[in-house]
Design a protein around this motif. Structure first.
Motif, PDB file in Angstrom:
ATOM      1  N   GLU A 133      -0.017 -22.529  -5.650  1.00  0.00           N
ATOM      2  CA  GLU A 133       0.379 -21.671  -4.462  1.00  0.00           C
ATOM      3  C   GLU A 133       1.500 -20.793  -5.127  1.00  0.00           C
ATOM      4  N   LYS A 134       2.596 -21.219  -5.926  1.00  0.00           N
ATOM      5  CA  LYS A 134       3.484 -20.374  -6.551  1.00  0.00           C
ATOM      6  C   LYS A 134       2.716 -19.121  -7.463  1.00  0.00           C
ATOM      7  N   SER A 135       1.586 -19.501  -7.984  1.00  0.00           N
ATOM      8  CA  SER A 135       0.754 -18.605  -8.873  1.00  0.00           C
ATOM      9  C   SER A 135       0.412 -17.498  -7.938  1.00  0.00           C
ATOM     10  N   LYS A 136      -0.063 -17.872  -6.895  1.00  0.00           N
ATOM     11  CA  LYS A 136      -0.779 -16.910  -5.763  1.00  0.00           C
ATOM     12  C   LYS A 136       0.459 -15.883  -5.344  1.00  0.00           C
ATOM     13  N   ILE A 137       1.336 -16.678  -4.859  1.00  0.00           N
ATOM     14  CA  ILE A 137       2.545 -15.818  -4.492  1.00  0.00           C
ATOM     15  C   ILE A 137       2.879 -14.912  -5.701  1.00  0.00           C
ATOM     16  N   ARG A 138       3.109 -15.157  -6.860  1.00  0.00           N
ATOM     17  CA  ARG A 138       3.613 -14.171  -8.092  1.00  0.00           C
ATOM     18  C   ARG A 138       2.449 -13.164  -8.090  1.00  0.00           C
ATOM     19  N   GLU A 139       1.042 -13.666  -7.977  1.00  0.00           N
ATOM     20  CA  GLU A 139       0.160 -12.491  -8.215  1.00  0.00           C
ATOM     21  C   GLU A 139       0.195 -11.497  -7.114  1.00  0.00           C
ATOM     22  N   ALA A 140       0.719 -11.906  -5.966  1.00  0.00           N
ATOM     23  CA  ALA A 140       1.060 -11.021  -4.558  1.00  0.00           C
ATOM     24  C   ALA A 140       2.031 -10.242  -4.725  1.00  0.00           C
ATOM     25  N   ILE A 141       3.139 -10.634  -5.562  1.00  0.00           N
ATOM     26  CA  ILE A 141       4.198  -9.842  -5.817  1.00  0.00           C
ATOM     27  C   ILE A 141       3.940  -8.919  -6.961  1.00  0.00           C
ATOM     28  N   CYS A 142       3.163  -9.048  -7.813  1.00  0.00           N
ATOM     29  CA  CYS A 142       2.806  -8.286  -8.871  1.00  0.00           C
ATOM     30  C   CYS A 142       2.050  -7.247  -8.389  1.00  0.00           C
ATOM     31  N   THR A 143       1.166  -7.670  -7.527  1.00  0.00           N
ATOM     32  CA  THR A 143       0.251  -6.523  -6.806  1.00  0.00           C
ATOM     33  C   THR A 143       1.231  -5.624  -6.078  1.00  0.00           C
ATOM     34  N   MET A 144       2.084  -5.956  -5.217  1.00  0.00           N
ATOM     35  CA  MET A 144       2.698  -5.201  -4.420  1.00  0.00           C
ATOM     36  C   MET A 144       3.866  -4.283  -5.271  1.00  0.00           C
ATOM     37  N   MET A 145       4.301  -4.929  -6.466  1.00  0.00           N
ATOM     38  CA  MET A 145       4.963  -4.077  -7.255  1.00  0.00           C
ATOM     39  C   MET A 145       4.132  -2.839  -7.953  1.00  0.00           C
ATOM     40  N   GLU A 146       2.860  -3.198  -8.291  1.00  0.00           N
ATOM     41  CA  GLU A 146       2.095  -2.089  -8.904  1.00  0.00           C
ATOM     42  C   GLU A 146       1.781  -1.098  -7.808  1.00  0.00           C
ATOM     43  N   MET A 147       1.701  -1.505  -6.495  1.00  0.00           N
ATOM     44  CA  MET A 147       1.386  -0.596  -5.827  1.00  0.00           C
ATOM     45  C   MET A 147       2.830   0.417  -5.190  1.00  0.00           C
ATOM     46  N   LYS A 148       3.889  -0.323  -5.242  1.00  0.00           N
ATOM     47  CA  LYS A 148       5.091   0.435  -5.267  1.00  0.00           C
ATOM     48  C   LYS A 148       5.379   1.402  -6.122  1.00  0.00           C
ATOM     49  N   LEU A 149       5.128   0.961  -7.607  1.00  0.00           N
ATOM     50  CA  LEU A 149       5.364   1.938  -8.547  1.00  0.00           C
ATOM     51  C   LEU A 149       4.505   2.950  -8.535  1.00  0.00           C
ATOM     52  N   HIS A 150       3.012   2.652  -8.344  1.00  0.00           N
ATOM     53  CA  HIS A 150       2.039   3.917  -8.207  1.00  0.00           C
ATOM     54  C   HIS A 150       2.537   4.660  -7.136  1.00  0.00           C
ATOM     55  N   ALA A 151       2.980   4.341  -5.994  1.00  0.00           N
ATOM     56  CA  ALA A 151       3.452   5.270  -4.953  1.00  0.00           C
ATOM     57  C   ALA A 151       4.601   5.792  -5.451  1.00  0.00           C
ATOM     58  N   GLN A 152       5.553   5.403  -6.137  1.00  0.00           N
ATOM     59  CA  GLN A 152       6.812   6.039  -6.568  1.00  0.00           C
ATOM     60  C   GLN A 152       6.086   7.266  -7.607  1.00  0.00           C
ATOM     61  N   ALA A 153       5.340   6.930  -8.438  1.00  0.00           N
ATOM     62  CA  ALA A 153       4.921   7.950  -9.196  1.00  0.00           C
ATOM     63  C   ALA A 153       4.018   8.996  -8.579  1.00  0.00           C
ATOM     64  N   GLN A 154       3.514   8.808  -7.721  1.00  0.00           N
ATOM     65  CA  GLN A 154       2.539   9.742  -6.731  1.00  0.00           C
ATOM     66  C   GLN A 154       3.544  10.630  -6.310  1.00  0.00           C
ATOM     67  N   ALA A 155       4.945   9.856  -5.746  1.00  0.00           N
ATOM     68  CA  ALA A 155       5.758  10.784  -4.801  1.00  0.00           C
ATOM     69  C   ALA A 155       6.573  11.674  -5.610  1.00  0.00           C
ATOM     70  N   GLN A 156       6.725  11.398  -7.036  1.00  0.00           N
ATOM     71  CA  GLN A 156       7.557  12.263  -7.989  1.00  0.00           C
ATOM     72  C   GLN A 156       6.603  13.329  -8.602  1.00  0.00           C
ATOM     73  N   LYS A 157       5.326  12.971  -8.652  1.00  0.00           N
ATOM     74  CA  LYS A 157       4.351  14.158  -9.180  1.00  0.00           C
ATOM     75  C   LYS A 157       4.456  15.324  -8.638  1.00  0.00           C
ATOM     76  N   PRO A 158       4.351  15.510  -7.300  1.00  0.00           N
ATOM     77  CA  PRO A 158       4.266  16.829  -6.736  1.00  0.00           C
ATOM     78  C   PRO A 158       5.705  17.742  -6.970  1.00  0.00           C
ATOM     79  N   SER A 159       6.913  16.984  -7.138  1.00  0.00           N
ATOM     80  CA  SER A 159       8.094  17.521  -7.002  1.00  0.00           C
ATOM     81  C   SER A 159       8.102  18.218  -8.528  1.00  0.00           C
ATOM     82  N   SER A 160       7.652  17.658  -9.547  1.00  0.00           N
ATOM     83  CA  SER A 160       7.727  18.042 -11.200  1.00  0.00           C
ATOM     84  C   SER A 160       6.925  19.363 -11.404  1.00  0.00           C
ATOM     85  N   SER A 161       5.798  19.475 -10.348  1.00  0.00           N
ATOM     86  CA  SER A 161       4.819  20.781 -10.499  1.00  0.00           C
ATOM     87  C   SER A 161       5.696  22.005 -10.235  1.00  0.00           C
TER      88      SER A 161
END
Length: 161
Positions: A133-161
């Motif tokens: 159960e804790k491993s599943k929760i950990r995987e969900a956290i990692c997935t959410m972290m990746e999604m947020k980091l990806h969204a953060q990277a996408q948000a910074q991309k247009p401003s640097s152009s």
């Protein structure tokens, strides 16, 4: 953006991971990593105990009337043994924990070790389920972290152009 949530043990509230920032997610992941390590250590300790109970049960199985009078090595410490002679093949003294010993007949000792192995096995299964159960929760956290980091990277991309 998809919502990933983690449900902790019954009785505790559900956490919406999408509402946590990256730092909070990292802290939660670190806490889960520590808890998973504790569970792994507990499993290892229980596995050792289970092995000792199985070994003790097997030794009791070998106590038959025909071995009466045989010479054996009796452990005094982990590395020191003295010779002994089997005088009673109908009763044994077993370690029941925390420095206490009990005399049991052979069938009682077999039953005791069988129950101990069963109890330890059940505890191991509970810990394994909790770990999964804790491993599943950990995987969900990692997935959410990746999604947020990806969204953060996408948000910074247009401003640097």
């Amino acid at each position: 953006m998809a919502t990933v949530s983690a449900a902790p043990a019954p009785g505790l509230q559900q956490i919406d991971l999408s509402k946590l920032n990256i730092q909070q997610l990292a802290q939660l992941k670190q806490q889960l990593d520590q808890e998973l390590n504790v569970l792994q250590e507990s499993l290892h300790t229980l596995k050792i105990a289970q092995g000792k109970f199985v070994e003790s049960g097997e030794s009791v199985e070998k106590m038959t009337p025909d071995i009466k009078g045989r010479t054996i090595l009796v452990p005094l410490t982990g590395s020191m043994y003295v010779p002994g002679i089997i005088a009673d093949t109908e009763n044994v003294i077993i370690d029941i924990g925390t420095g206490y010993y009990a005399q049991k007949d052979i069938e009682g000792a077999k039953d005791y070790f069988k129950r101990k192995v069963q109890f330890v096995t059940e505890q191991m299964e509970k810990i394994q389920m909790l770990g999964m159960e804790k491993s599943k929760i950990r995987e969900a956290i990692c997935t959410m972290m990746e999604m947020k980091l990806h969204a953060q990277a996408q948000a910074q991309k247009p401003s640097s152009s």
